[in-house]
Design a protein around this motif. Structure first.
Motif, mmCIF file in Angstrom:
data_model
loop_
_atom_site.group_PDB
_atom_site.id
_atom_site.type_symbol
_atom_site.label_atom_id
_atom_site.label_comp_id
_atom_site.label_asym_id
_atom_site.label_seq_id
_atom_site.Cartn_x
_atom_site.Cartn_y
_atom_site.Cartn_z
ATOM 1 N N LYS A 191 39.377 53.067 41.967
ATOM 2 C CA LYS A 191 39.664 53.809 43.196
ATOM 3 C C LYS A 191 40.654 53.040 44.075
ATOM 4 C CE LYS A 191 35.310 56.375 43.440
ATOM 5 N NZ LYS A 191 34.821 55.952 42.118
ATOM 6 N N ASN A 192 40.716 51.737 43.875
ATOM 7 C CA ASN A 192 41.644 50.903 44.642
ATOM 8 C C ASN A 192 42.933 50.616 43.879
ATOM 9 O OD1 ASN A 192 39.710 50.648 46.722
ATOM 10 N ND2 ASN A 192 38.750 48.901 45.693
ATOM 11 N N TYR A 193 42.821 50.504 42.555
ATOM 12 C CA TYR A 193 43.978 50.152 41.725
ATOM 13 C C TYR A 193 43.995 51.005 40.460
ATOM 14 C CZ TYR A 193 43.910 46.050 44.743
ATOM 15 O OH TYR A 193 43.903 45.221 45.839
ATOM 16 N N GLU A 194 45.129 51.628 40.208
ATOM 17 C CA GLU A 194 45.275 52.436 39.002
ATOM 18 C C GLU A 194 45.260 51.534 37.772
ATOM 19 O OE1 GLU A 194 48.418 55.682 37.054
ATOM 20 O OE2 GLU A 194 48.780 54.824 39.040
ATOM 21 N N CYS A 195 44.487 51.920 36.757
ATOM 22 C CA CYS A 195 44.332 51.118 35.534
ATOM 23 C C CYS A 195 44.071 49.655 35.904
ATOM 24 C CB CYS A 195 45.566 51.224 34.646
ATOM 25 S SG CYS A 195 45.960 52.889 34.109
ATOM 26 N N PRO A 196 42.956 49.373 36.550
ATOM 27 C CA PRO A 196 42.726 48.037 37.117
ATOM 28 C C PRO A 196 42.673 46.915 36.099
ATOM 29 C CG PRO A 196 40.706 49.333 37.159
ATOM 30 C CD PRO A 196 41.805 50.265 36.768
ATOM 31 N N TYR A 197 42.357 47.219 34.841
ATOM 32 C CA TYR A 197 42.258 46.161 33.836
ATOM 33 C C TYR A 197 43.589 45.912 33.120
ATOM 34 C CZ TYR A 197 37.229 46.076 34.483
ATOM 35 O OH TYR A 197 35.975 45.949 35.029
ATOM 36 N N LYS A 198 44.620 46.576 33.568
ATOM 37 C CA LYS A 198 45.948 46.383 32.988
ATOM 38 C C LYS A 198 46.763 45.452 33.875
ATOM 39 C CE LYS A 198 50.150 48.835 31.522
ATOM 40 N NZ LYS A 198 50.828 50.145 31.448
ATOM 41 N N PHE A 199 47.350 44.418 33.272
ATOM 42 C CA PHE A 199 48.204 43.491 34.005
ATOM 43 C C PHE A 199 49.507 44.203 34.347
ATOM 44 C CE2 PHE A 199 51.468 40.050 33.993
ATOM 45 C CZ PHE A 199 50.991 39.324 35.068
ATOM 46 N N ASN A 200 49.686 44.484 35.628
ATOM 47 C CA ASN A 200 50.830 45.271 36.065
ATOM 48 C C ASN A 200 51.399 44.704 37.364
ATOM 49 O OD1 ASN A 200 52.727 47.213 36.709
ATOM 50 N ND2 ASN A 200 51.230 48.766 37.298
ATOM 51 N N THR B 286 47.866 38.233 39.100
ATOM 52 C CA THR B 286 46.949 37.290 38.460
ATOM 53 C C THR B 286 45.737 37.040 39.344
ATOM 54 O OG1 THR B 286 48.771 36.199 37.297
ATOM 55 C CG2 THR B 286 46.731 34.966 37.511
ATOM 56 N N LEU B 287 45.961 36.891 40.631
ATOM 57 C CA LEU B 287 44.852 36.699 41.567
ATOM 58 C C LEU B 287 43.928 37.911 41.585
ATOM 59 C CD1 LEU B 287 46.826 35.063 44.516
ATOM 60 C CD2 LEU B 287 45.026 33.959 43.179
ATOM 61 N N ARG B 288 44.513 39.106 41.516
ATOM 62 C CA ARG B 288 43.696 40.328 41.516
ATOM 63 C C ARG B 288 42.853 40.425 40.256
ATOM 64 N NH1 ARG B 288 43.245 45.082 39.269
ATOM 65 N NH2 ARG B 288 45.054 44.780 37.921
ATOM 66 N N MET B 289 43.476 40.229 39.100
ATOM 67 C CA MET B 289 42.756 40.387 37.837
ATOM 68 C C MET B 289 41.846 39.204 37.527
ATOM 69 S SD MET B 289 45.274 42.185 35.055
ATOM 70 C CE MET B 289 43.980 42.084 33.829
ATOM 71 N N GLY B 290 42.353 38.010 37.794
ATOM 72 C CA GLY B 290 41.614 36.807 37.405
ATOM 73 C C GLY B 290 40.472 36.455 38.321
ATOM 74 N N ASN B 291 40.594 36.793 39.598
ATOM 75 C CA ASN B 291 39.520 36.521 40.555
ATOM 76 C C ASN B 291 39.047 35.069 40.471
ATOM 77 O OD1 ASN B 291 38.775 39.290 41.814
ATOM 78 N ND2 ASN B 291 38.975 39.697 39.634
ATOM 79 N N VAL B 292 39.959 34.169 40.808
ATOM 80 C CA VAL B 292 39.643 32.746 40.792
ATOM 81 C C VAL B 292 38.443 32.462 41.688
ATOM 82 C CG1 VAL B 292 40.552 30.449 41.294
ATOM 83 C CG2 VAL B 292 42.056 32.176 40.306
ATOM 84 N N ILE B 293 38.391 33.128 42.833
ATOM 85 C CA ILE B 293 37.204 33.090 43.701
ATOM 86 C C ILE B 293 36.554 34.462 43.604
ATOM 87 C CG2 ILE B 293 36.364 32.803 46.063
ATOM 88 C CD1 ILE B 293 38.880 31.125 46.614
ATOM 89 N N THR B 294 35.387 34.535 42.991
ATOM 90 C CA THR B 294 34.775 35.840 42.721
ATOM 91 C C THR B 294 34.072 36.432 43.936
ATOM 92 O OG1 THR B 294 32.774 34.761 41.905
ATOM 93 C CG2 THR B 294 34.451 35.348 40.279
ATOM 94 N N PHE C 134 42.055 43.476 48.931
ATOM 95 C CA PHE C 134 42.615 42.320 48.228
ATOM 96 C C PHE C 134 42.266 41.058 49.014
ATOM 97 C CE2 PHE C 134 46.247 39.463 47.167
ATOM 98 C CZ PHE C 134 46.012 39.364 45.799
ATOM 99 N N THR C 135 41.247 40.343 48.538
ATOM 100 C CA THR C 135 40.759 39.155 49.257
ATOM 101 C C THR C 135 40.575 37.981 48.293
ATOM 102 O OG1 THR C 135 38.509 40.014 48.993
ATOM 103 C CG2 THR C 135 39.608 40.433 51.096
ATOM 104 N N PRO C 136 41.637 37.562 47.592
ATOM 105 C CA PRO C 136 41.475 36.488 46.593
ATOM 106 C C PRO C 136 41.167 35.133 47.207
ATOM 107 C CG PRO C 136 43.792 36.960 46.911
ATOM 108 C CD PRO C 136 43.038 38.004 47.675
ATOM 109 N N PHE C 137 41.479 34.945 48.493
ATOM 110 C CA PHE C 137 41.221 33.672 49.159
ATOM 111 C C PHE C 137 40.186 33.801 50.272
ATOM 112 C CE2 PHE C 137 45.566 33.247 47.481
ATOM 113 C CZ PHE C 137 45.456 32.043 46.794
#
Length: 476
Positions: free
Chosen positions: A392-401, A349-357, A415-418
């Protein structure tokens, strides 16, 4: 004859000076030209407003990465722009972002829109630099990691979640972001200043809503403007916190701190004034209003769209609950954080949602990174969202996996959500803990569904503050 020689000498001397100045000027122009050539490609957009309108309009749309994608394709992962009134180097490159995040205050300092800087104040931990920032960040970070606070957060979160869910009705839509906002704000305020629910809490909440409404307002401060109203609201909150601080100073403060105010008051440094402490308590309430509620809301959104993940999450949490019931024990903070699949759901969720962009910094001197030149005085936007959604960093990046994180170590560069470096968010573990507790109680007590027209994309969910679900309580 002497006069002639004098004239020749003076003339030659003057000509030499003129030639030197011309050559020096040309050299400066050449150096300046080289410096400009070293700048990343890009455009500064329209005079004064630059590309701010397009940047903001994309951010408020269902496809916020459109602004970045368009420029990455044209100029590369690092490009120049002009946003929020500043010439800015935008980075969607993991290595460049790592350098920015890990640099000290001699290289980059925080940069925020003028209205936000004025509201935060000069003593805010978000603005200050150097040894004072490191001291405050270290004190708060250590307290946030303490078993004492994690146990308190767990008890408070469980209590407020249960009280909130006890009022849920099957025939009424539940607005998750509103529910979680009310819960996490109270939990955080308790951790900061030990204020319990009641009249003062409600008054603080009212003033806080007025305060944050002006965070991204126009930098115009006179009666009637949004910024003025926000500043007045903050003054009222600061007075409330200062009364608490004064009471603590006049009493025998325990050496074992019960909240962040105690932690800062117990510090021997004379730099930590009452005004500084009060200002920072207000600023640190923002995650309880925004970051954690958005994280929880997005997790529920993604789970609603992925029944397999929801089922696995439910099975894991029900199993733990049955075990604790059999032992006659309540769940503690380590129980919640030991749920492996729950943690992968939060991570995804942190990866896809990017609470802090992303984060903005300003260069204190000329900087060169990976061949890119960042001139002194220019701003830098280290943009996390593009890296988290890069194929290039995540396979199918727009898929919740969430399964992508199983048996996999997190790459701190991709991966730097914080955030990262010296300004890494000190509350990252508490954010995970609060999300874990809410999800546990939700999936073990309720089934839910969201109507199709209520499923919204990030960041719309942050702006509309609406993602209603209809619930049905499950029999235990």
């Amino acid at each position: 004859m002497d006069n002639v020689w004098n004239i020749v000498f003076v003339t030659s001397f003057l000509l030499s000076i003129v030639i030197f100045l011309i050559l020096f000027k040309n050299k400066k122009l050449v150096l300046k030209s080289k410096c400009i050539k070293q700048l990343p490609l890009g455009t500064l957009g329209l005079p004064f407003i630059g590309e701010t309108i397009e940047f903001v309009s994309c951010a408020y749309s269902d496809c916020p990465e459109r602004f970045m994608d368009k420029r990455q394709h044209k100029y590369g992962k690092v490009f120049k722009s002009h946003i929020f009134g500043n010439r800015t180097i935008v980075s969607t490159d993991a290595d460049v972002n790592k350098f920015i995040l890990q640099s000290d205050a001699n290289v980059f300092v925080p940069s925020y829109p003028k209205s936000l800087t004025e509201l935060m104040g000069k003593s805010s931990i978000l603005v200050i630099n150097g040894s004072l920032q490191r001291r405050i960040h270290g004190l708060i970070g250590a307290f946030f990691k303490s078993q004492q606070l994690k146990s308190q957060i767990t008890r408070d979160m469980q209590k407020y979640v249960q009280e909130s869910m006890a009022n849920w009705r099957e025939d009424q839509p539940i607005y998750i972001q509103d529910e979680t906002k009310n819960i996490t704000f109270q939990v955080l305020v308790r951790a900061l200043i030990s204020l319990n629910p009641g009249e003062e809490m409600e008054l603080l909440k009212k003033h806080f809503q007025e305060f944050i409404s002006g965070l991204m307002s126009l930098p115009i401060n006179f009666p009637g403007t949004k910024l003025y109203q926000s500043l007045q609201a903050k003054k009222k909150m600061v007075k409330l916190v200062q009364r608490i601080i004064e009471t603590r100073r006049n009493s025998d403060t325990s050496k074992v701190p019960k909240d962040v105010v105690d932690v800062l008051l117990n510090d021997s440094s004379e730099q930590l004034t009452d005004d500084l402490i009060a200002d920072n308590m207000i600023d640190m309430m923002i995650p309880g209003e925004d970051s954690v509620p958005v994280l929880i809301t997005l997790a529920i959104k993604y789970l609603s769209e992925c029944p397999v993940a929801l089922q696995q999450l439910k099975e894991e949490n029900v199993k733990l609950q049955k075990l604790k019931d059999k032992l006659g024990e309540s769940l503690c903070w380590s129980d919640y954080l030991s749920l492996p699949f729950t943690q992968t759901v939060i991570t995804e969720t942190l990866r896809m949602g990017n609470v802090i962009t992303g984060v903005m910094r300003k260069a204190k001197k000329d900087v060169e990174i990976k061949g890119y030149s960042i001139p002194k005085g220019w701003c830098v936007l280290a943009y996390f969202r593009s890296i988290h959604l890069d194929d290039k960093n995540y396979e199918c990046p727009y898929k919740f996996n969430p399964w992508r994180w199983q048996d996999k170590e997190m790459n701190i560069y991709n991966f730097t959500p914080f955030g990262g470096g010296q300004r890494l968010c000190p509350g990252l573990d508490l954010a995970r803990l609060e999300a874990s507790i809410f999800l546990h109680h939700l999936v073990t007590q309720f089934m839910w569904y969201a109507e199709e027209d209520s499923i919204v994309n990030f960041p719309t969910v942050r702006m509309k503050k609406r993602m209603p679900i209809l619930v049905r309580r499950v029999e235990s």
